[in-house]
Design a protein around this motif. Structure first.
Motif, PDB file in Angstrom:
ATOM      1  N   ILE A 135       4.606   3.615  -2.091  1.00 44.98           N
ATOM      2  CA  ILE A 135       5.488   2.746  -1.317  1.00 44.98           C
ATOM      3  C   ILE A 135       4.675   1.696  -0.551  1.00 44.98           C
ATOM      4  N   ILE A 136       3.543   2.100   0.011  1.00 51.22           N
ATOM      5  CA  ILE A 136       2.694   1.153   0.741  1.00 51.22           C
ATOM      6  C   ILE A 136       2.165   0.082  -0.206  1.00 51.22           C
ATOM      7  N   ILE A 137       1.714   0.502  -1.376  1.00 54.81           N
ATOM      8  CA  ILE A 137       1.218  -0.462  -2.357  1.00 54.81           C
ATOM      9  C   ILE A 137       2.337  -1.399  -2.797  1.00 54.81           C
ATOM     10  N   GLN A 138       3.528  -0.866  -3.022  1.00 52.41           N
ATOM     11  CA  GLN A 138       4.660  -1.714  -3.410  1.00 52.41           C
ATOM     12  C   GLN A 138       4.962  -2.746  -2.335  1.00 52.41           C
ATOM     13  N   ILE A 139       4.955  -2.309  -1.082  1.00 47.42           N
ATOM     14  CA  ILE A 139       5.243  -3.234   0.022  1.00 47.42           C
ATOM     15  C   ILE A 139       4.180  -4.325   0.091  1.00 47.42           C
ATOM     16  N   LEU A 140       2.902  -3.943  -0.033  1.00 46.68           N
ATOM     17  CA  LEU A 140       1.833  -4.940  -0.001  1.00 46.68           C
ATOM     18  C   LEU A 140       1.946  -5.938  -1.154  1.00 46.68           C
ATOM     19  N   LEU A 141       2.250  -5.440  -2.344  1.00 52.10           N
ATOM     20  CA  LEU A 141       2.399  -6.330  -3.498  1.00 52.10           C
ATOM     21  C   LEU A 141       3.597  -7.257  -3.337  1.00 52.10           C
ATOM     22  N   LEU A 142       4.698  -6.734  -2.808  1.00 48.95           N
ATOM     23  CA  LEU A 142       5.871  -7.576  -2.583  1.00 48.95           C
ATOM     24  C   LEU A 142       5.593  -8.645  -1.517  1.00 48.95           C
ATOM     25  N   LEU A 143       4.867  -8.265  -0.456  1.00 47.65           N
ATOM     26  CA  LEU A 143       4.513  -9.245   0.572  1.00 47.65           C
ATOM     27  C   LEU A 143       3.598 -10.329   0.011  1.00 47.65           C
ATOM     28  N   ALA A 144       2.654  -9.941  -0.821  1.00 51.67           N
ATOM     29  CA  ALA A 144       1.761 -10.926  -1.439  1.00 51.67           C
ATOM     30  C   ALA A 144       2.540 -11.867  -2.354  1.00 51.67           C
TER      31      ALA A 144
END
Length: 121
Positions: free
Chosen positions: A8-17
């Motif tokens: 979930i953290i990786i998904q959030i970071l990728l979506l923010l990027a």
């Protein structure tokens, strides 16, 4: 951290990027003199990136459909092709710009040329 929390953290970071890249592109659209198909391709890329981050299993299903084992491998192949396209496009564009500068420099040199005094008309 558990596996799902990390995911979930990786998904959030990728979506923010992805969102930051989209905002940068949209804010600087007047400066970017890209052709319409490049802009459309960029928007499609943004949607595909968001979709791949949110639903990675769908990407694996597409990869299996086209004969690739994993979705990450499919993404890697697509990114390699995109990188090659970008590199080739940049080379061609810079080469054309270099030729334009050469023509401009020649034109300015000819315009500002001064005839020697010992040459008769």
């Amino acid at each position: 951290m558990t596996q799902s929390t990390t995911q979930i953290i990786i998904q959030i970071l990728l979506l923010l990027a992805t969102a930051a890249l989209a905002l940068y592109f949209l804010r600087n659209r007047r400066k970017a003199r890209a052709k319409a198909w490049v802009k459309i391709g960029f928007v499609v890329f943004i949607f595909a990136a968001v979709w791949a981050v949110i639903r990675p299993d769908d990407l694996t299903a597409i990869a299996n459909f086209v004969g690739v084992d994993r979705g990450t491998d499919l993404m890697l192949y697509a990114l390699v092709v995109a990188f090659m396209f970008t590199t080739l496009s940049s080379y061609v564009r810079f080469r054309e710009q270099e030729l334009r500068y050469s023509k401009l420099a020649r034109a300015v040199a000819l315009q500002n040329a001064v005839l020697p005094e010992n040459v008769k008309d």
